[in-house]
Design an enzyme around this catalytic site. Structure first.
Site: not given
Length: 202
Positions: A7, A68, A141
């Site tokens: 992430d 991501e 996160d």
């Protein structure tokens, strides 16, 4: 399959490692958050992020990396930092010779919760449930990175099979196309017309 999910973030970068196969429960391997100091110069922050991600890839030996995909945000400075961190994560996977796949937030949410509009609390709850954890992974996160890894195991397996089938189909048709191209009187643009006959029908 072992997947390292990232992430991306310049100040906080979530990393989650998960094992599993499509259609079956996944298992947690580890999760981390890599921090960089906002007071440091950008090159030093990116170097630290690259060093840590490279170390984690080497330590956990994933089969693939899932990152991501950066999407538009109102805060230009934030989206630039996220994009830079994303590029470092992609590079860490590519440097190790690993396939790297990117997913949008809505793709991850849909894969993990069944809804592309799920909120942070729903995502956290589903990651905790799917990995059969005693408590939610924190900070968020880390949970997002684990969700990315789960998403790739469940969706990436299907993508990989489709890509393999398409590759096999291309390999099957390639020899036939090569034989056709090698035949006299043919070309890549199609058959070459023969000579016109002169005179009568006799």
């Amino acid at each position: 399959m072992r997947v390292l999910g990232v992430d991306p973030g310049l100040t906080r970068c979530g990393v989650g490692v998960v094992e599993g196969v499509p259609g079956r429960p996944c298992a947690l391997v580890a999760y981390y958050v890599v921090y960089t100091d906002p007071a440091d110069e950008l090159p030093l922050r990116l170097l630290h992020l690259d060093t840590e991600l490279t170390r984690l890839v080497a330590e956990h030996q994933p089969h693939t990396v899932a990152v991501e995909r950066v999407f538009s945000q109102h805060n230009v400075r934030t989206v630039m930092g996220t994009a830079q961190a994303s590029a470092v994560a992609v590079l860490a996977g590519a440097r190790a010779g690993l396939p790297v796949q990117t997913y949008t937030p809505s793709e991850v949410k849909a894969a993990v919760t069944g809804s592309g509009q799920a909120d942070k609390a729903q995502m956290m709850a589903m990651v905790t449930r799917l990995l059969r954890l005693a408590e939610p992974p924190r900070p968020a996160d880390a949970a997002d990175a684990l969700a990315l890894a789960i998403c790739h195991i469940w969706r990436g397996g299907t993508r990989a099979r489709l890509a393999a089938a398409a590759s096999a189909a291309r390999q099957r048709t390639a020899p036939a196309a090569a034989r056709d191209a090698a035949r006299p009187g043919t070309s890549r643009r199609g058959a070459r017309p023969g000579p016109k006959r002169q005179g009568g029908t006799g």
